[in-house]
Scaffold this motif. Sequence first.
Motif, mmCIF file in Angstrom:
data_model
loop_
_atom_site.group_PDB
_atom_site.id
_atom_site.type_symbol
_atom_site.label_atom_id
_atom_site.label_comp_id
_atom_site.label_asym_id
_atom_site.label_seq_id
_atom_site.Cartn_x
_atom_site.Cartn_y
_atom_site.Cartn_z
ATOM 1 N N GLU A 1 -24.650 -9.874 23.021
ATOM 2 C CA GLU A 1 -25.033 -11.021 23.849
ATOM 3 C C GLU A 1 -25.257 -12.249 22.969
ATOM 4 N N PHE A 2 -24.811 -13.391 23.451
ATOM 5 C CA PHE A 2 -24.940 -14.658 22.731
ATOM 6 C C PHE A 2 -26.251 -15.313 23.151
ATOM 7 N N VAL A 3 -27.151 -15.564 22.193
ATOM 8 C CA VAL A 3 -28.478 -16.090 22.520
ATOM 9 C C VAL A 3 -28.770 -17.424 21.838
ATOM 10 N N ALA B 1 -21.714 -17.205 35.069
ATOM 11 C CA ALA B 1 -22.309 -16.028 35.702
ATOM 12 C C ALA B 1 -23.260 -15.284 34.768
ATOM 13 N N ASN B 2 -23.141 -15.527 33.464
ATOM 14 C CA ASN B 2 -23.991 -14.848 32.480
ATOM 15 C C ASN B 2 -24.116 -15.746 31.249
ATOM 16 N N LYS B 3 -25.257 -16.379 31.086
ATOM 17 C CA LYS B 3 -25.441 -17.352 29.998
ATOM 18 C C LYS B 3 -25.387 -16.706 28.619
ATOM 19 N N ASN B 4 -25.507 -15.379 28.540
ATOM 20 C CA ASN B 4 -25.460 -14.683 27.253
ATOM 21 C C ASN B 4 -24.064 -14.169 26.923
ATOM 22 N N HIS B 5 -23.071 -14.606 27.694
ATOM 23 C CA HIS B 5 -21.684 -14.192 27.448
ATOM 24 C C HIS B 5 -20.815 -15.431 27.253
#
Length: 338
Positions: free
Chosen positions: A70-72, A85-89
Amino acid sequence: EYIDAGRYIEKIFPQLGIRFISVNDQFDTLESHSSDNIIVPFKNLINDSYSRDTSIKVRSNLEVKRQNGEFVSGFTVYGYQKDPANKNHLIINPETCGIVRRIFQMRDSGMALGAIASQLNEEGIPSPARYLWIKGISKEERHKDSYWDRINVKRLLTNKMYLGILVYGKERSSFAKGIKRQRVPESEWKYVPNAHEAIIDQELFDSVQRKLEGAKQDFFKMTGINEDYQPENLFRGRIHCSDCGRAMKMTKFVTTRKDGSIDRYALYECCRRKQLYDLSCPQRSIRKASVDKTVEEAIRFHIRTFLDTEQVIAKLNRSPNCLLYTSDAADEEDSVDL
């Protein structure tokens, strides 16, 4: 840090005549009681322990997310954007991914880093930092005037994120352990493969790395500069060109004298002229040895001034007039007490 907090509240603030008020703790140094002197240090210790515990938990949570691919981070890598849809992708950014592929192809065809940067600037293509500013992702004014140069081109070409690999652990910091932000050797970086879609295939990436390494070795042979001569850049980002205001880059040189001896030295040069090939900025440079010597002399001057001041004060305190004044002041205090 409860130790520093205690020193400020109990020592520094009273010496400077500063009144400290804590509304939540109902504490006021002007009206403090003996019980407060015991409770406040304990509260500082508890608050410090709580902050350290929170820091450790946050770091552990982020580490687990990174291990899962996951990108943080706050800013995405140039060529990618966060998945709505997914801030960590990460997903490919259609506006910039083509520029990334083009830069790899330009270097693979033999184009130099400086030439690539110059062409991108001539075509008006925003640099990674300027792109973030244009899109409103970054609010830092320094990103507004950012340009392509050899450094950010090389940084892009060596980034394994474009292979679909999540790279993290490049820097290390810890509030709990008191570790300030510092760079980590590349051998200690961590990788998670297949974390997102790749922009560059492995074959093209490896080909570019070979060309970069070959160019570096050719530079070493041509100039005589090698990895053994790596002077420390103590003033990185602190020396600026007087004309354009950009930071001056440290460049290493090796020359051979007529007697066959080798002279190694470093210069600070204007980045605009050196990296962007912008000849509108006059040639500005200064030897690193001159800067080091000037700064050292300034530091020694201030040290001597401080020591001289202490000696003068000590001499005045020992003078008969000062001793007489002190004695008279003591007699006046005694008379007031009577």
